[in-house]
Design a protein around this motif. Structure first.
Motif, PDB file in Angstrom:
ATOM      1  N   MET A 131       0.765  -1.343  -0.360  1.00 25.96           N
ATOM      2  CA  MET A 131       0.035  -0.276  -0.008  1.00 25.96           C
ATOM      3  C   MET A 131       0.560   1.332  -0.061  1.00 25.96           C
ATOM      4  SD  MET A 131      -3.269  -0.525   2.145  1.00 25.96           S
ATOM      5  CE  MET A 131      -3.083  -1.974   3.357  1.00 25.96           C
ATOM      6  N   TYR A 132       2.191   1.087   0.458  1.00 24.72           N
ATOM      7  CA  TYR A 132       2.894   2.651   0.852  1.00 24.72           C
ATOM      8  C   TYR A 132       3.499   2.179  -1.137  1.00 24.72           C
ATOM      9  CZ  TYR A 132       2.353   3.015   5.796  1.00 24.72           C
ATOM     10  OH  TYR A 132       2.401   3.873   6.881  1.00 24.72           O
ATOM     11  N   SER A 133       3.177   1.033  -0.794  1.00 26.09           N
ATOM     12  CA  SER A 133       4.512   1.419  -2.356  1.00 26.09           C
ATOM     13  C   SER A 133       3.648   1.756  -3.323  1.00 26.09           C
ATOM     14  CB  SER A 133       4.777   0.175  -3.044  1.00 26.09           C
ATOM     15  OG  SER A 133       5.763  -0.225  -4.085  1.00 26.09           O
ATOM     16  N   MET A 134       2.362   1.121  -3.617  1.00 21.51           N
ATOM     17  CA  MET A 134       1.298   1.656  -4.871  1.00 21.51           C
ATOM     18  C   MET A 134       0.889   3.354  -5.075  1.00 21.51           C
ATOM     19  SD  MET A 134      -1.370  -0.264  -3.748  1.00 21.51           S
ATOM     20  CE  MET A 134      -3.007  -0.223  -3.930  1.00 21.51           C
ATOM     21  N   ASN A 135       1.354   4.097  -3.765  1.00 23.73           N
ATOM     22  CA  ASN A 135       1.011   5.388  -3.305  1.00 23.73           C
ATOM     23  C   ASN A 135       2.607   6.388  -3.724  1.00 23.73           C
ATOM     24  OD1 ASN A 135      -1.511   6.138  -2.771  1.00 23.73           O
ATOM     25  ND2 ASN A 135      -1.223   4.650  -2.109  1.00 23.73           N
ATOM     26  N   THR A 176      -8.224 -10.854  -3.758  1.00 23.05           N
ATOM     27  CA  THR A 176      -7.555  -9.731  -2.321  1.00 23.05           C
ATOM     28  C   THR A 176      -8.181  -8.306  -3.419  1.00 23.05           C
ATOM     29  OG1 THR A 176      -5.868  -9.088  -3.783  1.00 23.05           O
ATOM     30  CG2 THR A 176      -5.138 -10.864  -2.803  1.00 23.05           C
ATOM     31  N   ALA A 177      -8.228  -7.279  -2.580  1.00 20.24           N
ATOM     32  CA  ALA A 177      -9.117  -5.838  -3.149  1.00 20.24           C
ATOM     33  C   ALA A 177      -8.615  -5.192  -1.854  1.00 20.24           C
ATOM     34  CB  ALA A 177     -11.022  -5.510  -3.087  1.00 20.24           C
ATOM     35  N   THR A 178      -7.496  -3.649  -2.550  1.00 21.31           N
ATOM     36  CA  THR A 178      -6.746  -2.616  -2.073  1.00 21.31           C
ATOM     37  C   THR A 178      -7.823  -1.419  -1.740  1.00 21.31           C
ATOM     38  OG1 THR A 178      -5.161  -3.982  -1.953  1.00 21.31           O
ATOM     39  CG2 THR A 178      -4.985  -2.107  -1.320  1.00 21.31           C
ATOM     40  N   ASN A 179      -7.679  -0.585  -0.653  1.00 23.01           N
ATOM     41  CA  ASN A 179      -8.216   0.906  -1.712  1.00 23.01           C
ATOM     42  C   ASN A 179      -7.373   1.318  -0.527  1.00 23.01           C
ATOM     43  OD1 ASN A 179     -10.830   0.716  -3.496  1.00 23.01           O
ATOM     44  ND2 ASN A 179     -11.079  -0.987  -1.215  1.00 23.01           N
ATOM     45  N   THR A 180      -7.119   3.024  -1.297  1.00 19.24           N
ATOM     46  CA  THR A 180      -5.874   3.599  -0.422  1.00 19.24           C
ATOM     47  C   THR A 180      -7.004   4.940  -0.613  1.00 19.24           C
ATOM     48  OG1 THR A 180      -4.442   4.141  -1.875  1.00 19.24           O
ATOM     49  CG2 THR A 180      -3.828   1.902  -0.040  1.00 19.24           C
ATOM     50  N   TRP A 181      -6.774   6.421   0.603  1.00 15.35           N
ATOM     51  CA  TRP A 181      -6.617   7.768   0.199  1.00 15.35           C
ATOM     52  C   TRP A 181      -5.391   7.894   0.723  1.00 15.35           C
ATOM     53  CZ3 TRP A 181     -10.538   9.677  -2.298  1.00 15.35           C
ATOM     54  CH2 TRP A 181     -11.929   9.286  -2.386  1.00 15.35           C
ATOM     55  N   TYR A 223      -0.259  12.725   4.397  1.00 12.50           N
ATOM     56  CA  TYR A 223      -1.364  11.392   5.110  1.00 12.50           C
ATOM     57  C   TYR A 223      -2.175  10.187   4.333  1.00 12.50           C
ATOM     58  CZ  TYR A 223      -4.575   9.302   8.927  1.00 12.50           C
ATOM     59  OH  TYR A 223      -4.916   7.875   9.333  1.00 12.50           O
ATOM     60  N   LEU A 224      -1.755   8.934   4.754  1.00 11.07           N
ATOM     61  CA  LEU A 224      -1.690   7.784   3.321  1.00 11.07           C
ATOM     62  C   LEU A 224      -2.740   6.888   4.976  1.00 11.07           C
ATOM     63  CD1 LEU A 224      -1.724   6.393   1.141  1.00 11.07           C
ATOM     64  CD2 LEU A 224      -0.076   5.483   2.029  1.00 11.07           C
ATOM     65  N   LYS A 225      -4.011   6.847   4.225  1.00 12.72           N
ATOM     66  CA  LYS A 225      -5.077   5.359   4.965  1.00 12.72           C
ATOM     67  C   LYS A 225      -4.941   4.668   3.990  1.00 12.72           C
ATOM     68  CE  LYS A 225      -9.173   5.309   7.966  1.00 12.72           C
ATOM     69  NZ  LYS A 225      -8.397   4.353   8.917  1.00 12.72           N
ATOM     70  N   GLY A 226      -5.462   2.973   4.434  1.00 11.58           N
ATOM     71  CA  GLY A 226      -5.451   2.492   2.876  1.00 11.58           C
ATOM     72  C   GLY A 226      -5.980   1.074   4.130  1.00 11.58           C
ATOM     73  N   LYS A 227      -6.581  -0.240   3.587  1.00  9.34           N
ATOM     74  CA  LYS A 227      -6.940  -1.340   3.681  1.00  9.34           C
ATOM     75  C   LYS A 227      -7.166  -1.893   2.688  1.00  9.34           C
ATOM     76  CE  LYS A 227     -10.906  -3.426   6.041  1.00  9.34           C
ATOM     77  NZ  LYS A 227     -12.248  -3.203   6.696  1.00  9.34           N
ATOM     78  N   SER A 228      -6.179  -2.909   3.100  1.00  8.91           N
ATOM     79  CA  SER A 228      -6.285  -4.709   1.940  1.00  8.91           C
ATOM     80  C   SER A 228      -6.706  -6.067   2.555  1.00  8.91           C
ATOM     81  CB  SER A 228      -5.101  -4.962   2.026  1.00  8.91           C
ATOM     82  OG  SER A 228      -4.937  -5.944   1.212  1.00  8.91           O
ATOM     83  N   GLU A 229      -8.079  -6.412   1.733  1.00 13.28           N
ATOM     84  CA  GLU A 229      -8.603  -7.477   2.136  1.00 13.28           C
ATOM     85  C   GLU A 229      -8.360  -8.838   1.298  1.00 13.28           C
ATOM     86  OE1 GLU A 229     -12.523  -6.144   3.969  1.00 13.28           O
ATOM     87  OE2 GLU A 229     -11.952  -5.407   2.404  1.00 13.28           O
TER      88      GLU A 229
END
Length: 338
Positions: free
Chosen positions: A50-54, A238-243, A264-270
């Motif tokens: 999630m950090y890499s893709m942002n 998998t599904a990942t969403n970040t803001w 500020y980075l916020k995200g969730k991966s399922e």
């Protein structure tokens, strides 16, 4: 290559495929124990991705004018620290798992680490004929080594300038769809340059902007051909969403510029392990487990960014570095007008 694809799928399924017998045994110990281990094992990998893709959502605070555009090819990599390669596994929090040697709480590898030497656990399960039985299994290692310290991502990105300091952005990964793997990623962002609204904008040596960006990743890995567990329609989805919310400042020089920001980075991966798994619970009997479990991880935190950009006509190069829970660096090749 399979493990690299796995990172992009956020779940490192190749490692799971290599340890299908271990997964079988963990499921025999109980879905709750298997889910508990999978969540801790995968968390560092999904968080790092999630950090890499942002990274590289911007390379300047100077918003493009109406009709200005830029097309970019971007490559990112989050850096894996030693603390991301292991987690404390406390068997007192498990129902049917115990270490063969050592204390009840030991450091074991995450999907980003490596168990050297191997870590062996004993799982207990109930045989309907012979009663409680035990079996020893080796916990799976990850990709950890001296040369595997990066989580890479790459994508194509576009930016278009609108009026009054407004710039819209979009990024995507061309869809990958094979017999084993399906992957897609897309994102959208809006950048507003505050200094464009000032009367003396053209005289200021710096630009200041704000950015909000959303990224979504879907991944699917088919386990039917590689699994050693009998069953049907076995897969990991998998599904990942970040803001991302980011404040940006940059210089406004003709050729070489420098930029930086605080975000500020916020995200969730399922991740969902789906399908039917025919798990042995004794010598003569089996048990069908359907859609065994789901695991998730979340991130939220501040990050700092520094970068530089070189402009040579319509061709530009940029490089940047991020300071966060997972530090990351990124490079971009950019083509565009203004």
């Amino acid at each position: 290559m399979k493990k690299l694809t796995l990172f992009m799928l956020l779940s490192l399924v190749a490692i799971t495929v290599e340890a299908q017998n271990d997964l079988d045994a963990l499921l025999a110990a109980g879905i709750e124990d298997a889910e508990h281990f999978a969540n801790d094992y995968l968390m560092s990998g999904t968080n790092g991705l999630m950090y890499s893709m942002n990274a590289n959502w911007f390379n300047t605070a100077d918003a493009k004018p109406l009709g200005g555009f830029e097309i970019s090819i971007v490559a990112n990599a989050a850096m894996i620290k030693n603390e991301h390669k292991s987690f404390l596994m406390d068997t007192d929090t498990y129902n049917n798992v115990r270490f063969v040697q050592g204390s009840n709480a030991q450091m074991v590898a995450t999907a980003l680490g490596e168990n050297d030497p191997d870590v062996v656990v004993e799982i207990a399960y109930d045989d309907p004929i012979f009663g409680q039985q035990t079996e020893e299994i080796t916990l799976p290692s990850g990709i950890g080594s001296e040369t595997a310290n990066l989580l890479p991502t790459a994508f194509i990105q576009g930016a278009l300038g609108l009026s009054k300091g407004i710039e819209v952005k979009a990024r995507f990964v061309p869809k990958i769809d094979t017999d084993d793997v399906s992957l897609s990623m897309y994102g959208a962002g809006l950048q507003l340059e505050f200094t464009k609204w000032l009367p003396a904008d053209k005289l200021l040596p710096v630009a200041i902007s704000g950015l909000v960006a959303y990224t979504h990743l879907d991944g699917k890995y088919n386990l039917d051909d590689s699994s050693n567990i009998e069953g049907e329609n076995q897969r990991l989805e998998t599904a990942t969403n970040t803001w991302l919310l980011q404040l940006i400042a940059s210089t406004k020089m003709p050729v070489i510029n420098f930029y930086g920001g605080l975000g500020y980075l916020k995200g969730k991966s399922e991740s969902d392990l789906l399908g039917t798994y025919r798990v042995s619970n004794g010598i003569l009997t089996t048990n069908d487990i359907v859609d065994p479990f789901s695991v998730s991880s979340e991130i939220s935190g501040v990050r700092g960014t520094i970068g530089t950009k070189l402009k040579l006509g319509f061709f530009r190069l940029n490089a940047e570095y991020h300071l966060a829970e997972f530090n990351a660096f990124s490079v971009g090749i950019n083509f565009g007008f203004r």
